[in-house]
Design a protein around this motif. Structure first.
Motif, mmCIF file in Angstrom:
data_model
loop_
_atom_site.group_PDB
_atom_site.id
_atom_site.type_symbol
_atom_site.label_atom_id
_atom_site.label_comp_id
_atom_site.label_asym_id
_atom_site.label_seq_id
_atom_site.Cartn_x
_atom_site.Cartn_y
_atom_site.Cartn_z
ATOM 1 N N SER A 11 86.764 24.853 22.860
ATOM 2 C CA SER A 11 85.656 24.478 22.566
ATOM 3 C C SER A 11 84.236 24.888 23.283
ATOM 4 O O SER A 11 83.090 25.322 22.925
ATOM 5 C CB SER A 11 85.500 22.897 22.277
ATOM 6 O OG SER A 11 85.691 22.529 23.424
ATOM 7 N N SER A 62 89.813 16.737 17.737
ATOM 8 C CA SER A 62 91.319 16.844 18.367
ATOM 9 C C SER A 62 92.099 15.473 17.879
ATOM 10 O O SER A 62 93.338 15.675 17.649
ATOM 11 C CB SER A 62 90.867 16.348 19.989
ATOM 12 O OG SER A 62 92.308 16.003 20.522
ATOM 13 N N THR A 111 84.202 17.364 19.457
ATOM 14 C CA THR A 111 85.715 17.933 20.058
ATOM 15 C C THR A 111 86.534 16.785 19.842
ATOM 16 O O THR A 111 87.921 16.966 19.705
ATOM 17 C CB THR A 111 85.550 18.663 21.377
ATOM 18 O OG1 THR A 111 84.627 19.439 21.498
ATOM 19 C CG2 THR A 111 86.919 19.228 21.965
#
Length: 697
Positions: A604, A281, A277
């Motif tokens: 997520s 990101s 993630t």
């Protein structure tokens, strides 16, 4: 990420030492970036004002003074008494730094009256520095001391002097903000994790990310002009994002340990979820900040370079140094704990709180969505009155000598302002007839706050050039209005071109306004594409973009209310006026990026739960309860890092600080934890269209 976790576990010490040594050495290299940074880059190089200024400079020499020195005669002495002392200092200036000789009360009989007060107590010297904008700004440092006459009160102003004051103060503010926020952040992390070891990891990663971002800017400066403000942006975001990313990784690692996994398995699981993630990101944020590269002004591009460097380094440190440190520590992550099981008890309390909150949202998603949506639109309402300008003398505190001198000069010495330079051409591209020129002069003099209009010199065959003096400070709100009024004059048969500092500022703001939709389109497109690739959904990316724009609208509604309309202006010590367009670009980029960033962490966990068989309501509950505490803590920590700017004496720094605090409060509470769960519940299975996420997602 699973493969990388395996590499880290096999070579944990080598990965840690290699990463730290490389970053520290890079930081030493990056420390030299200050010698290569630009102090300029604010003008649009393709604007009419820049072209006009160059045209006039080629024919008549530089017309805009970079530094204005105001000399006040001591009691009992006259200006003429000061002549030998002052002129000796002026004659001693390095001629290589000057574009033309200094014009002063003592050496310019033709303009003597314009360069002194009627009571004979104050007089001016106008200094025209050579080179491009950046060279002239740096040249101020070389002439500052030489312009000061011992025993004579000397005040310096002008574009270069004001810019130097603002840049110097912003550097001091950055040092103050970091020295204040770092220890407070460490204390908060100790409270969150219940131990010193776990808390120190995100802070260490943050410091390394700052060093890495400086090295990145040093490399970028080899090919591009990088404004000094890029260092502020890079340091601010690198520290804040690295601490946030570190918080996510360490929290997930401890969560997996608490769930009964071995330390090695916990790291693999952490990297395959939180690590993945973070990588996504960071890619999303880099693409979002790339939107600033659409602007032609080097300063705005620098904001993008600084932000992208910060994001990349924060993610890189969080995915190398941090997992290697976790692999070495293992279950000893809880060592030096001030309160046994504090982290686990905190997680349990947070899950109960967010579980109850999310449960209430899921029972009445329609009511929550309408209420929060209406509140955000209400906060955004003042944006209808927004006006954009640029950083001028009012950015400095009211008691600033440079600001007071600029305002004094505008009132007492209109000739010392750069004013507005006007180039007139006829329809065939030649110099207009005298009758047309006289008509133009008459129309110019009729504009409010114009004190005089005079020719710059003999007319050429191609054009006639006029100097328009204003009774208001250059680049101020009133000066920008004068430029607009001049451009609104419709004189048939005569083509007008405007130059000068204020016209250049006006053109720069117009360029920002024109290109801002392009920047937003780049950010939105990057978000839509990358989130679709990550989550396999069309609906979730669209919702994320809409949420980001709602956060932006509400944030700028509050900023407009404070900085333009003047709400709480006295208490905050700011001068209301148009919002600085460059700062608006920066805050838009950061707020949009962070809005989608926090949503990625929330979604997520929802997608992860969905892939494991949960229905929409269960996925929402899992995502909200598992990320509620960490997202709130991350936002709070970033508020601590950026909030120190609200203590700055500079209005633009306070604008950034208040903007970030407002955006983070709105986004981490109203949007992420209330509005997003409500909308996901309302959209049901449509969230996951066109395909259900796989277990790997």
């Amino acid at each position: 990420m699973t493969t990388w976790a395996g590499v880290v576990l096999r070579h944990r010490l080598a990965v840690l030492l290699t990463s730290v040594v490389i970053v520290v050495l890079s930081g030493a290299f990056g420390a030299t970036v200050m010698d290569r940074l630009s102090a300029g880059g604010y003008a649009d190089p393709g604007s009419e004002a820049v072209a006009t200024e160059k045209l006039i400079e080629d024919h008549y020499g530089r017309q805009t003074p970079d530094v204005v020195a105001l000399y006040t005669a001591p009691e009992g002495r006259t200006l003429d008494d000061l002549g030998p002392d002052v002129q000796a200092r002026l004659d001693g200036l390095d001629s290589n730094l000057l574009a033309r000789p200094v014009v002063s009360y003592w050496n310019s009989p033709a303009t003597k009256k314009q360069l002194a007060t009627a009571d004979g107590t104050q007089a001016l010297a106008l200094v025209y520095l050579d080179g491009d904008e950046n060279q002239r700004l740096r040249g101020f440092e070389d002439v500052r001391e030489d312009l000061t006459v011992p025993g004579v009160d000397t005040q310096l102003t002008g574009f270069s002097a004001l810019a130097d004051d603002i840049n110097s103060q912003s550097e001091k503010d950055l040092i103050f903000a970091e020295s204040l926020s770092l220890p407070i952040t460490l204390v908060v992390l100790v409270l969150v994790f219940g131990g010193v070891v776990a808390a120190s990891l995100p802070v260490t990663v943050g410091v390394l990310a700052v060093l890495g971002s400086l090295a990145s800017l040093r490399v970028i400066s080899e090919w591009f002009e990088v404004n000094v403000f890029a260092v502020n942006v890079a340091s601010l975001l690198a520290l804040g994002l690295a601490i946030d990313y570190g918080l996510f990784v360490v929290s997930r690692f401890r969560e997996e340990i608490t769930a009964g996994r071995s330390a090695d398995d916990a790291l693999v699981r952490t990297m395959s979820t939180a690590g993945r993630t973070i990588g996504f990101s960071a890619l999303l944020l880099v693409c979002a900040f790339a939107g600033t590269l659409v602007f032609p002004q080097p300063m705005l591009k620098s904001l993008g370079f600084g932000a992208m460097s910060a994001v990349a380094m924060a993610a890189l440190m969080s995915l190398t140094v941090l997992p290697a440190a976790l692999a070495l520590l293992g279950t000893r992550i809880g060592k030096w704990t001030w309160n046994a099981n504090a982290f686990e008890r905190g997680e349990a309390r947070a899950r109960r709180f967010w579980g109850a909150t999310t449960g209430a949202v899921l029972r009445r998603p329609g009511l929550v969505a309408v209420t929060i949506g209406a509140l955000l639109l209400l906060l955004a309402a003042p944006i209808n009155a927004i006006a954009l300008g640029d950083v001028d003398h009012t950015a400095l505190p009211a008691d600033s000598k440079a600001r007071a001198t600029a305002e004094h000069l505008a009132a007492e010495f209109p000739a010392a302002n750069s004013g507005v330079l006007v180039v007139l051409e006829d329809a065939e591209g030649g110099a207009p007839e005298n009758t047309a020129v006289n008509d133009a002069v008459r129309e110019l003099k009729a504009v409010d706050d114009i004190s005089d209009v005079s020719p710059l010199g003999a007319a050429t065959e191609e054009f006639v050039a006029l100097r328009v003096e204003m009774s208001v400070p250059d680049r101020s709100q009133d000066a920008m209005r004068v430029v607009d009024d001049i451009r609104a004059i419709d004189h048939p048969g005569v083509h007008w071109q405007l130059g000068g500092t204020t016209a250049s500022t006006s053109d720069g703001v117009d360029t920002i306004v024109r290109m801002m939709p392009v920047m937003l389109a780049v950010m939105a497109a990057a978000t839509l594409i990358l989130m679709f690739v990550a989550f396999g959904s069309v609906v979730l990316p669209i919702k994320a973009v809409v949420m980001a724009f709602l956060s932006l609208g509400a944030t700028f509604g509050v900023l407009t209310l404070i900085f333009h309309n003047g709400f709480l202006a006295n208490q905050l010590g700011i001068t209301p006026g148009p919002l600085a367009a460059g700062m608006v670009v920066l805050v838009i980029s950061v707020v949009f990026g962070l809005s989608t960033d926090y949503e990625v962490f929330l979604l997520s966990r929802m997608v992860e739960a969905r892939a494991e068989g949960a229905d929409t309501a269960e996925a929402v509950m899992t995502g909200a309860t598992r990320t509620g505490r960490v997202v709130t803590a991350a936002a709070a920590l970033l508020i601590l890092v950026t909030g120190a700017f609200t203590l700055s004496e500079l209005t633009p720094m306070r604008f950034i600080g208040i903007g970030m605090i407002t955006a983070l409060l709105i986004d981490a509470t109203l949007v992420r934890m209330l509005l997003v769960p409500a909308l996901v519940k309302l959209m049901g299975r449509a969230n996951w269209w066109p395909r259900t996420p796989s277990t790997s997602t």
